[in-house]
Design a protein around this motif. Structure first.
Motif, PDB file in Angstrom:
ATOM      1  N   GLY A   1     -31.415 -11.350  10.110  1.00  0.00           N
ATOM      2  CA  GLY A   1     -32.288 -12.432   9.774  1.00  0.00           C
ATOM      3  C   GLY A   1     -31.318 -13.320   9.035  1.00  0.00           C
ATOM      4  O   GLY A   1     -30.170 -12.677   8.760  1.00  0.00           O
ATOM      5  N   THR A   2     -32.002 -14.488   8.225  1.00  0.00           N
ATOM      6  CA  THR A   2     -31.148 -15.184   7.715  1.00  0.00           C
ATOM      7  C   THR A   2     -31.827 -15.147   5.902  1.00  0.00           C
ATOM      8  O   THR A   2     -32.940 -15.555   6.059  1.00  0.00           O
ATOM      9  N   ASP A   3     -31.050 -15.033   5.226  1.00  0.00           N
ATOM     10  CA  ASP A   3     -31.575 -14.806   3.898  1.00  0.00           C
ATOM     11  C   ASP A   3     -32.357 -13.810   3.502  1.00  0.00           C
ATOM     12  O   ASP A   3     -33.610 -14.104   2.819  1.00  0.00           O
ATOM     13  N   VAL A   4     -32.317 -12.638   4.305  1.00  0.00           N
ATOM     14  CA  VAL A   4     -33.314 -11.715   4.468  1.00  0.00           C
ATOM     15  C   VAL A   4     -32.758 -10.552   3.188  1.00  0.00           C
ATOM     16  O   VAL A   4     -33.579  -9.953   2.580  1.00  0.00           O
ATOM     17  N   TRP A   5     -31.513 -10.326   3.236  1.00  0.00           N
ATOM     18  CA  TRP A   5     -31.032  -9.208   2.434  1.00  0.00           C
ATOM     19  C   TRP A   5     -30.232  -9.452   0.979  1.00  0.00           C
ATOM     20  O   TRP A   5     -30.919  -9.762  -0.014  1.00  0.00           O
ATOM     21  N   ASP A   6     -29.150 -10.229   1.131  1.00  0.00           N
ATOM     22  CA  ASP A   6     -28.261 -10.694  -0.012  1.00  0.00           C
ATOM     23  C   ASP A   6     -29.114 -11.740  -0.596  1.00  0.00           C
ATOM     24  O   ASP A   6     -29.707 -12.769  -0.021  1.00  0.00           O
ATOM     25  N   GLY A   7     -29.260 -11.677  -2.035  1.00  0.00           N
ATOM     26  CA  GLY A   7     -29.986 -12.495  -2.703  1.00  0.00           C
ATOM     27  C   GLY A   7     -31.358 -12.648  -2.654  1.00  0.00           C
ATOM     28  O   GLY A   7     -32.113 -13.391  -2.990  1.00  0.00           O
ATOM     29  N   ASN A   8     -31.926 -11.544  -1.853  1.00  0.00           N
ATOM     30  CA  ASN A   8     -33.322 -11.451  -1.851  1.00  0.00           C
ATOM     31  C   ASN A   8     -33.688  -9.737  -1.766  1.00  0.00           C
ATOM     32  O   ASN A   8     -33.926  -9.547  -3.022  1.00  0.00           O
ATOM     33  N   GLN A   9     -33.792  -9.213  -0.864  1.00  0.00           N
ATOM     34  CA  GLN A   9     -34.335  -7.775  -0.778  1.00  0.00           C
ATOM     35  C   GLN A   9     -33.502  -6.852  -1.482  1.00  0.00           C
ATOM     36  O   GLN A   9     -33.867  -5.720  -1.921  1.00  0.00           O
ATOM     37  N   LYS A  10     -32.017  -7.057  -1.371  1.00  0.00           N
ATOM     38  CA  LYS A  10     -30.992  -6.423  -1.540  1.00  0.00           C
ATOM     39  C   LYS A  10     -31.304  -5.809  -3.128  1.00  0.00           C
ATOM     40  O   LYS A  10     -31.238  -4.742  -3.725  1.00  0.00           O
ATOM     41  N   GLU A  11     -31.405  -6.744  -3.913  1.00  0.00           N
ATOM     42  CA  GLU A  11     -31.538  -6.592  -5.455  1.00  0.00           C
ATOM     43  C   GLU A  11     -33.043  -5.882  -5.739  1.00  0.00           C
ATOM     44  O   GLU A  11     -32.891  -5.077  -6.593  1.00  0.00           O
ATOM     45  N   LEU A  12     -33.858  -6.226  -5.141  1.00  0.00           N
ATOM     46  CA  LEU A  12     -35.227  -5.341  -5.244  1.00  0.00           C
ATOM     47  C   LEU A  12     -34.898  -3.913  -5.054  1.00  0.00           C
ATOM     48  O   LEU A  12     -35.680  -3.041  -5.660  1.00  0.00           O
ATOM     49  N   VAL A  13     -34.377  -3.511  -3.805  1.00  0.00           N
ATOM     50  CA  VAL A  13     -33.681  -2.193  -3.358  1.00  0.00           C
ATOM     51  C   VAL A  13     -32.976  -1.453  -4.441  1.00  0.00           C
ATOM     52  O   VAL A  13     -33.149  -0.508  -4.967  1.00  0.00           O
ATOM     53  N   GLU A  14     -32.059  -2.305  -4.704  1.00  0.00           N
ATOM     54  CA  GLU A  14     -31.026  -1.923  -5.893  1.00  0.00           C
ATOM     55  C   GLU A  14     -31.636  -1.392  -7.405  1.00  0.00           C
ATOM     56  O   GLU A  14     -31.360  -0.373  -7.732  1.00  0.00           O
ATOM     57  N   THR A  15     -32.584  -2.244  -7.729  1.00  0.00           N
ATOM     58  CA  THR A  15     -33.311  -1.728  -8.847  1.00  0.00           C
ATOM     59  C   THR A  15     -34.397  -1.137  -8.798  1.00  0.00           C
ATOM     60  O   THR A  15     -35.100  -0.655  -9.465  1.00  0.00           O
TER      61      THR A  15
END
Length: 198
Positions: free
Chosen positions: A78-92
């Motif tokens: 996908g585009t703009d799906v992980w970095d700057g998006n869901q990655k931070e939600l999973v990390e926290t």
């Protein structure tokens, strides 16, 4: 390495080993463990799950099943799906891999679970999945239906989603390749060497 390359490589591996991809279980525990373990060395020769980007998603999201890997494949395409998006939600710890939006299907199924009727969920899935963005009217519908704020934010940040059917085929390709690498390493290396990619 391209999809066509691996289609040819798998054909050669079937001939070398006598094992058809039709006989490979997609839930083989040892194969899934290898794909999901970021401690396994030299995975860069596995399609879909050997890249540095995908391995970083695996390290954080901690997948364990074929379905988990399908979602990771969708996220990575996908585009703009992980970095700057869901990655931070999973990390926290705000969401898990199961909560993540990987494909349009994830949007529709989530919204239909007590939030919106199928026709509206479908329209939102289509808009976000095809890169048309989350229209204001859709956002207001989601807010009015008490859709969690994090979910709405993810939809707003997402530029484009990979169709789930594509992610499934990519994941099958990765599992089949990992199977031969694990159980028929000699034939696997010989095939890649012969094709000039080892």
């Amino acid at each position: 390495m391209e999809y066509t390359f691996w289609t040819i490589a798998l054909h050669l591996m079937q001939e070398k080993t006598g094992v058809s991809i039709k006989d490979i279980l997609l839930d083989d525990e040892k194969v899934l463990s290898m794909l999901c373990d970021t401690g396994v060395a030299k995975m860069d020769d596995i399609p879909e799950f050997g890249s540095e980007f995908t391995r970083s998603i695996i390290a954080l999201a901690k997948p364990s099943t074929f379905e988990d890997l399908v979602k990771i494949s969708a996220i990575s395409h996908g585009t703009d799906v992980w970095d700057g998006n869901q990655k931070e939600l999973v990390e926290t710890g705000q969401i898990s891999l199961a909560d993540c939006i990987g494909s349009g299907d994830d949007i529709m199924l989530y919204l239909m679970k007590g939030y919106l009727p199928m026709d509206r969920a479908y329209k939102i899935m289509e808009a976000v999945g095809k890169g048309k963005g989350l229209r204001r009217v859709f956002k207001l519908l989601m807010i009015g239906a008490d859709v969690p704020e994090w979910f709405i934010n993810v939809c707003e940040k997402t530029a484009c989603l990979c169709p789930k059917a594509h992610a499934i085929s990519y994941t099958m390709l990765g599992v089949w390749s990992a199977y031969y690498k694990l159980y028929y390493s000699k034939e696997y290396e010989e095939t890649l060497t012969a094709m000039g990619e080892a």
